[in-house]
Design an enzyme around this catalytic site. Structure first.
Site, PDB file in Angstrom:
ATOM      1  CE1 TYR A 262      -0.021 -12.144   2.392  1.00  0.00           C
ATOM      2  CE2 TYR A 262       1.796 -10.687   1.802  1.00  0.00           C
ATOM      3  CZ  TYR A 262       0.447 -10.989   1.795  1.00  0.00           C
ATOM      4  OH  TYR A 262      -0.447 -10.131   1.201  1.00  0.00           O
TER       5      TYR A 262
ATOM      6  CD  GLU B  41       0.244  -6.883   0.015  1.00  0.00           C
ATOM      7  OE1 GLU B  41       0.394  -8.124  -0.057  1.00  0.00           O
ATOM      8  OE2 GLU B  41       0.464  -6.106  -0.924  1.00  0.00           O
TER       9      GLU B  41
ATOM     10  CD  GLU C 154       5.016  -8.165  -1.827  1.00  0.00           C
ATOM     11  OE1 GLU C 154       5.030  -8.963  -2.779  1.00  0.00           O
ATOM     12  OE2 GLU C 154       4.560  -8.461  -0.716  1.00  0.00           O
TER      13      GLU C 154
ATOM     14  CG  ASN D  78       3.498  -5.796   1.548  1.00  0.00           C
ATOM     15  OD1 ASN D  78       3.037  -4.838   2.171  1.00  0.00           O
ATOM     16  ND2 ASN D  78       3.424  -5.882   0.231  1.00  0.00           N
TER      17      ASN D  78
ATOM     18  NE  ARG E  59      -0.486  -1.095  -0.344  1.00  0.00           N
ATOM     19  CZ  ARG E  59       0.241  -2.162  -0.630  1.00  0.00           C
ATOM     20  NH1 ARG E  59       0.154  -3.249   0.108  1.00  0.00           N
ATOM     21  NH2 ARG E  59       1.081  -2.146  -1.639  1.00  0.00           N
TER      22      ARG E  59
ATOM     23  CG  HIS F  54       0.340  -4.026  -6.240  1.00  0.00           C
ATOM     24  ND1 HIS F  54       0.072  -3.834  -4.897  1.00  0.00           N
ATOM     25  CD2 HIS F  54       0.489  -5.363  -6.379  1.00  0.00           C
ATOM     26  CE1 HIS F  54       0.051  -4.994  -4.266  1.00  0.00           C
ATOM     27  NE2 HIS F  54       0.302  -5.950  -5.149  1.00  0.00           N
TER      28      HIS F  54
END
Ligand code: NOJ
Length: 476
Positions: free
Chosen positions: A312, A378, A169, A310, A79, A124
């Site tokens: 985290y 991600e 995002e 994504n 990606r 991005h």
């Protein structure tokens, strides 16, 4: 496929991710126009030690090195993002930079020749500065500009690219870039700008998805989505109804803000609407700070062919009651996210390592978004301080996380199609500059050759990929 063995479905996508500004460098080479990150970093006092992405990993010139890294890991997918202003220096199709087109053609063709499937992000965080000068994401016109750019990219690369992400995002871009001023363009306008930006990002995404659907899908047969980031939030005190409601609000304002319009109802979560409307009224605004979707526009609901997540970290949520006059997303949310002391924190303070939060979030996506196909676009673990190529903690992190993903697939029945580690390489970590390293490959930023060396976690990830998970027969 055996549940006990934690083997992944066949054709599972094993990937790693990067983004243009974070790796490419060559910020003004070969006709590239400036982006808001070029401008932001060239100002002083915004990024750790005033660093910038002028050179970064120089992937513009060193792409073949990156390809070697991809091959060493045995990735099936890669990606990366396109730099809008490298392709269209002033943001519009009035001027196309052929050298930018050639660069991405080379990347895409080399990947395909190496049997690696590209997943391409159109945006991005790096808006062309020329568009920022016209109001950027706060301007309603941006949706058409983005759509033209997207159509240009689908037409130019879509014969070979079948997995597209329009935006990365949007919540981060909206809040950190336009409310907190921590990301480009550095706006500090709490309360309204983030919602306006988020709204225009949704409009832009929807237009691009509809363009793809009508003009390109019949021939190209690809898939288009947008990458949404979310924490997983649970009540701080599981027995407290206030904390339970706070956790729901936390999820509505992070996950639901974009997932609800695209996957659930076509509109913002009800609790966002009611709280922001009421607070705006009490604050004397003539209309709500949260914009409304208008009838005349292409519908946002259903404009994603898969869920791109994504993930985290996680939070425990408790109720917070900021004074009614305070402006800002957190105040509207009325919930505070705290770290559980049992969670280890890696590298940066926001990143508590909570692998089982990912499993819970995946189940939540299945339950609330109509069981979509999910790509984890991600997920990663950062290091700060002295470099250690023997990054055992990160090895454990990938193992624990992928075991949770396996459970999500086999036990919870979530349709997870792929996993992309963030990141292929150590790179420019936005406001933290080069001080925070997420790579599976170490990059020696002091060395003129920007030498890439595999971390132990890269070797471990390669092993997991080669075995398609954790078969019990495998020797560790
Ligand atoms: C998500 C962003 O998409 C990426 O650009 C960033 O480097 C990682 N989070 C780590 O913070």
């Amino acid at each position: 496929m055996s549940i006990k063995e934690n083997v992944f479905p066949s054709h599972f996508a094993w990937g790693a991710a990067t983004a243009a500004y974070q790796i490419e460098g060559a910020w003004n080479a070969d006709g590239k126009g400036p982006s808001i990150w070029d401008t932001f970093c060239h100002g002083k006092g915004r990024v750790y030690e005033n660093q910038n992405g002028d050179v970064a990993c120089n992937s513009y010139d060193l792409w073949e090195e990156d390809l070697r890294c991809i091959q060493q890991l045995g990735l099936t997918h890669y990606r990366f993002s396109l730099s809008w202003s490298r392709l269209l220096p002033d943001g519009t199709t009035r001027h196309i930079n052929q050298k930018g087109v050639s660069y991405y053609n080379r990347v895409i063709n080399d990947l395909l020749a190496s049997n690696v499937t590209p997943m391409v992000t159109l945006y991005h965080f790096d808006l062309p500065q020329a568009l920022q000068d016209q109001g950027g994401w706060t301007s309603a016109h941006i949706a058409d500009a983005f759509n033209s750019y997207a159509v240009f990219c689908f037409g130019t690369f879509g014969d070979r690219v079948k997995l597209w992400l329009t935006l990365n995002e949007p919540s981060v871009c909206a809040k950190l870039g336009h409310e907190d001023g921590l990301h480009a363009p550095g706006l500090r306008d709490p309360g309204a700008a983030a919602y306006l930006v988020g709204h225009n990002m949704l409009r832009a995404h929807a237009k691009a998805w509809h363009s793809y659907h009508a003009l390109f899908r019949p021939e190209q047969r690809g898939l288009v989505s947008l990458a949404l980031s979310s924490d997983w939030a649970e009540p701080l005190d599981p027995g407290s109804p206030e904390d339970a409601a706070a956790a729901e609000r936390y999820m509505a304002f992070t996950f639901g803000w974009f997932a609800s319009p695209v996957f659930m109802t076509g509109d913002y979560p009800a609790v966002m609407r009611s709280r922001i409307d009421a607070r705006s009224r009490a604050q004397g605004f003539l209309s709500s700070r949260l914009p409304a979707f208008s009838e005349g526009e292409p519908s946002v609901l259903g404009t994603a062919d898969f869920f791109a997540l994504n993930y985290y970290t996680s939070r425990r949520a408790r109720s917070a009651s900021p004074p009614p006059g305070t402006l800002g997303l957190k105040s509207d949310q009325g919930a505070e996210g705290v770290l559980d002391p049992s969670w280890p924190v890696c590298g940066v303070s926001w990143l508590a390592v909570v692998p089982d939060g990912l499993r819970k979030l995946l189940k939540h996506i299945k339950d609330t978004c109509n069981n979509p196909a999910v790509y984890i676009t991600e997920n990663g673990f950062s290091q700060v301080g002295p470099v250690d190529l023997e990054d055992f903690r990160r090895c454990g992190f990938y193992r624990d996380t992928l075991l949770e993903v396996s459970e999500a697939i086999h036990e919870d029945g979530v349709d997870v199609r792929g996993y992309f580690a963030w990141s292929l390489l150590d790179n420019f970590e936005w406001a933290d500059g080069f001080s925070v390293r997420f790579g599976l490959f170490h990059v020696d930023f002091e060395h003129p050759k920007l030498t890439r060396s595999m971390y132990r976690s890269g070797r471990e990830y390669a092993k997991i990929i080669a075995r398609n998970g954790f078969p019990s027969s495998a020797q560790s």
